[in-house]
Design a protein around this motif. Structure first.
Motif, PDB file in Angstrom:
ATOM      1  N   LEU A 160      23.791  55.682  43.347  1.00 23.62           N
ATOM      2  CA  LEU A 160      25.248  55.634  43.136  1.00 23.62           C
ATOM      3  C   LEU A 160      25.661  56.498  41.943  1.00 23.62           C
ATOM      4  O   LEU A 160      26.695  57.160  41.967  1.00 23.62           O
ATOM      5  CB  LEU A 160      25.721  54.188  42.928  1.00 23.62           C
ATOM      6  CG  LEU A 160      25.785  53.333  44.199  1.00 23.62           C
ATOM      7  CD1 LEU A 160      25.940  51.861  43.854  1.00 23.62           C
ATOM      8  CD2 LEU A 160      26.921  53.793  45.118  1.00 23.62           C
ATOM      9  N   TYR A 161      24.841  56.521  40.918  1.00 26.03           N
ATOM     10  CA  TYR A 161      25.138  57.367  39.750  1.00 26.03           C
ATOM     11  C   TYR A 161      25.057  58.847  40.135  1.00 26.03           C
ATOM     12  O   TYR A 161      25.946  59.636  39.825  1.00 26.03           O
ATOM     13  CB  TYR A 161      24.164  57.051  38.606  1.00 26.03           C
ATOM     14  CG  TYR A 161      24.334  57.974  37.426  1.00 26.03           C
ATOM     15  CD1 TYR A 161      25.450  57.854  36.592  1.00 26.03           C
ATOM     16  CD2 TYR A 161      23.408  58.981  37.157  1.00 26.03           C
ATOM     17  CE1 TYR A 161      25.631  58.723  35.514  1.00 26.03           C
ATOM     18  CE2 TYR A 161      23.578  59.835  36.080  1.00 26.03           C
ATOM     19  CZ  TYR A 161      24.690  59.704  35.262  1.00 26.03           C
ATOM     20  OH  TYR A 161      24.872  60.571  34.204  1.00 26.03           O
ATOM     21  N   ARG A 162      23.987  59.219  40.836  1.00 33.28           N
ATOM     22  CA  ARG A 162      23.812  60.623  41.230  1.00 33.28           C
ATOM     23  C   ARG A 162      24.912  61.072  42.187  1.00 33.28           C
ATOM     24  O   ARG A 162      25.325  62.225  42.168  1.00 33.28           O
ATOM     25  CB  ARG A 162      22.426  60.820  41.860  1.00 33.28           C
ATOM     26  CG  ARG A 162      21.323  60.774  40.801  1.00 33.28           C
ATOM     27  CD  ARG A 162      19.979  60.348  41.356  1.00 33.28           C
ATOM     28  NE  ARG A 162      19.197  59.757  40.272  1.00 33.28           N
ATOM     29  CZ  ARG A 162      17.996  60.161  39.894  1.00 33.28           C
ATOM     30  NH1 ARG A 162      17.410  61.143  40.525  1.00 33.28           N
ATOM     31  NH2 ARG A 162      17.378  59.581  38.892  1.00 33.28           N
ATOM     32  N   LYS A 216      24.832  62.296  30.602  1.00 31.07           N
ATOM     33  CA  LYS A 216      25.680  63.475  30.747  1.00 31.07           C
ATOM     34  C   LYS A 216      26.763  63.542  29.671  1.00 31.07           C
ATOM     35  O   LYS A 216      26.903  64.556  28.987  1.00 31.07           O
ATOM     36  CB  LYS A 216      26.330  63.453  32.139  1.00 31.07           C
ATOM     37  CG  LYS A 216      26.883  64.794  32.565  1.00 31.07           C
ATOM     38  CD  LYS A 216      27.223  64.802  34.049  1.00 31.07           C
ATOM     39  CE  LYS A 216      28.224  65.905  34.317  1.00 31.07           C
ATOM     40  NZ  LYS A 216      29.394  65.426  35.059  1.00 31.07           N
ATOM     41  N   ASP A 217      27.530  62.452  29.538  1.00 31.48           N
ATOM     42  CA  ASP A 217      28.659  62.500  28.596  1.00 31.48           C
ATOM     43  C   ASP A 217      28.539  61.514  27.432  1.00 31.48           C
ATOM     44  O   ASP A 217      29.484  61.357  26.662  1.00 31.48           O
ATOM     45  CB  ASP A 217      29.972  62.258  29.355  1.00 31.48           C
ATOM     46  CG  ASP A 217      29.865  61.047  30.255  1.00 31.48           C
ATOM     47  OD1 ASP A 217      29.259  60.051  29.831  1.00 31.48           O
ATOM     48  OD2 ASP A 217      30.351  61.102  31.402  1.00 31.48           O
ATOM     49  N   LYS A 218      27.383  60.860  27.345  1.00 31.93           N
ATOM     50  CA  LYS A 218      27.097  59.913  26.242  1.00 31.93           C
ATOM     51  C   LYS A 218      28.057  58.712  26.197  1.00 31.93           C
ATOM     52  O   LYS A 218      28.175  58.041  25.183  1.00 31.93           O
ATOM     53  CB  LYS A 218      27.098  60.622  24.863  1.00 31.93           C
ATOM     54  CG  LYS A 218      26.268  61.895  24.808  1.00 31.93           C
ATOM     55  CD  LYS A 218      24.792  61.632  25.049  1.00 31.93           C
ATOM     56  CE  LYS A 218      24.004  62.939  25.142  1.00 31.93           C
ATOM     57  NZ  LYS A 218      22.766  62.804  25.899  1.00 31.93           N
ATOM     58  N   PRO A 237      31.524  54.638  33.553  1.00 34.59           N
ATOM     59  CA  PRO A 237      32.931  54.588  33.963  1.00 34.59           C
ATOM     60  C   PRO A 237      33.570  55.980  34.061  1.00 34.59           C
ATOM     61  O   PRO A 237      34.586  56.141  34.744  1.00 34.59           O
ATOM     62  CB  PRO A 237      33.597  53.750  32.863  1.00 34.59           C
ATOM     63  CG  PRO A 237      32.673  53.800  31.689  1.00 34.59           C
ATOM     64  CD  PRO A 237      31.293  54.025  32.230  1.00 34.59           C
ATOM     65  N   LYS A 238      32.974  56.975  33.416  1.00 30.66           N
ATOM     66  CA  LYS A 238      33.530  58.332  33.502  1.00 30.66           C
ATOM     67  C   LYS A 238      33.013  59.090  34.713  1.00 30.66           C
ATOM     68  O   LYS A 238      33.782  59.717  35.440  1.00 30.66           O
ATOM     69  CB  LYS A 238      33.165  59.124  32.230  1.00 30.66           C
ATOM     70  CG  LYS A 238      34.205  59.027  31.140  1.00 30.66           C
ATOM     71  CD  LYS A 238      33.979  60.125  30.105  1.00 30.66           C
ATOM     72  CE  LYS A 238      34.915  59.921  28.926  1.00 30.66           C
ATOM     73  NZ  LYS A 238      34.444  60.655  27.743  1.00 30.66           N
ATOM     74  N   CYS A 239      31.704  59.064  34.928  1.00 28.47           N
ATOM     75  CA  CYS A 239      31.105  59.872  36.006  1.00 28.47           C
ATOM     76  C   CYS A 239      31.292  59.274  37.394  1.00 28.47           C
ATOM     77  O   CYS A 239      31.347  59.998  38.377  1.00 28.47           O
ATOM     78  CB  CYS A 239      29.613  60.051  35.782  1.00 28.47           C
ATOM     79  SG  CYS A 239      29.199  60.973  34.310  1.00 28.47           S
ATOM     80  N   GLN A 240      31.312  57.947  37.481  1.00 29.80           N
ATOM     81  CA  GLN A 240      31.325  57.310  38.795  1.00 29.80           C
ATOM     82  C   GLN A 240      32.738  56.902  39.197  1.00 29.80           C
ATOM     83  O   GLN A 240      33.356  56.030  38.584  1.00 29.80           O
ATOM     84  CB  GLN A 240      30.370  56.108  38.797  1.00 29.80           C
ATOM     85  CG  GLN A 240      28.921  56.560  38.656  1.00 29.80           C
ATOM     86  CD  GLN A 240      27.952  55.405  38.551  1.00 29.80           C
ATOM     87  OE1 GLN A 240      27.492  55.072  37.471  1.00 29.80           O
ATOM     88  NE2 GLN A 240      27.625  54.794  39.682  1.00 29.80           N
TER      89      GLN A 240
END
Ligand SMILES: [Zn+2]
Length: 244
Positions: A160-162, A216-218, A237-240
């Motif tokens: 799900l993250y990828r 990726k974005d810390k 919460p940012k990437c997904q």
């Protein structure tokens, strides 16, 4: 907890027992073991989280559950729940659940849904997901062993993250090409997982499972028991993206 690749890894370790004769079966599990008496193993296979010992007219599926383990030619201090004995060796299972099935594995199991089988059919899984799981959250659907056979919590979180999908997104709101990408990611990651088992690096190489920040974005990850399955979930919460 063992996931599909962990079971396939065990299966690969056991291939030398294929064609060997089992002298007897033992263990405290309730399964009737009387049929396993000087009988040849035709095949050793895996289906999702089950290890399969295939005999001529029946087979035994061993499910390792949450805490199961296997030892070859070694014993723990506690009693094995299921053991197969050979003239010069033995396979012991601890806290595992064996079940005897009459007939052959394909009479019971749909190989099209097993993420690590050659027969895996992404189109079949996609259409089943869209037709029968539309109202479910994708994070829950991924753990359904009838649909994503062999997916466990690590594969679920990492895939799900990828694929950049929030696990609470209802299936019906996720664009089809995203679902296609997710299914491909599940399979690709499962093979990576299998490879990493050889060097015992699965947990070291996860991107967010067991971690605290997004690589990726810390951003700080959300770590909570999410969905109806109430399994520990890691989300950036940012990437997904939440498809609502
Ligand atoms: Zn992120």
């Amino acid at each position: 907890m063992p996931e599909g690749p962990s079971i396939l890894h065990l299966k690969n370790r056991l291939q030398r027992f294929k064609g060997k004769t089992v002298s007897e079966a033992s263990g405290y599990s309730e399964m009737d073991k009387s049929a396993i008496d000087y009988i040849k193993i035709f095949d050793i296979d895996a289906y999702g989280k089950n290890l399969l010992f295939v005999f001529k007219d029946f087979f035994v599926g061993v499910h390792l559950g949450l805490f199961g383990s296997m030892l070859v030619n070694k014993r723990k201090k506690v009693n094995a729940s299921f053991s197969l004995h050979f003239p010069h060796s033995e396979i012991n299972f601890y806290v595992a659940h064996p079940k005897l099935y009459e007939g052959k594995p394909t009479d019971y199991f749909n190989f099209k849904t097993d993420i690590l089988k050659e027969e895996f059919d992404g189109e079949f899984v996609l259409s089943t997901l869209q037709q029968h799981y539309a109202d479910q959250m994708i994070g829950d659907a991924l753990l359904d062993q009838e649909l994503f056979t062999g997916v466990g919590n690590i594969i679920r979180i990492e895939a799900l993250y990828r694929a950049k999908i929030n696990p609470d997104s209802p299936v019906k709101n996720i664009p089809e090409k995203k679902l296609v990408y997710l299914i491909e990611t599940v399979v690709n990651y499962a093979y990576e997982f299998l490879d990493q088992l050889k060097t015992d690096e699965v947990k070291e190489k996860t991107l967010i499972y067991g971690k605290k920040i997004c690589p990726k974005d810390k951003t700080e990850l959300i770590i909570d028991e999410m969905g109806k399955v109430k399994r520990k979930t890691y989300v950036c919460p940012k990437c997904q993206k939440m498809y609502s």
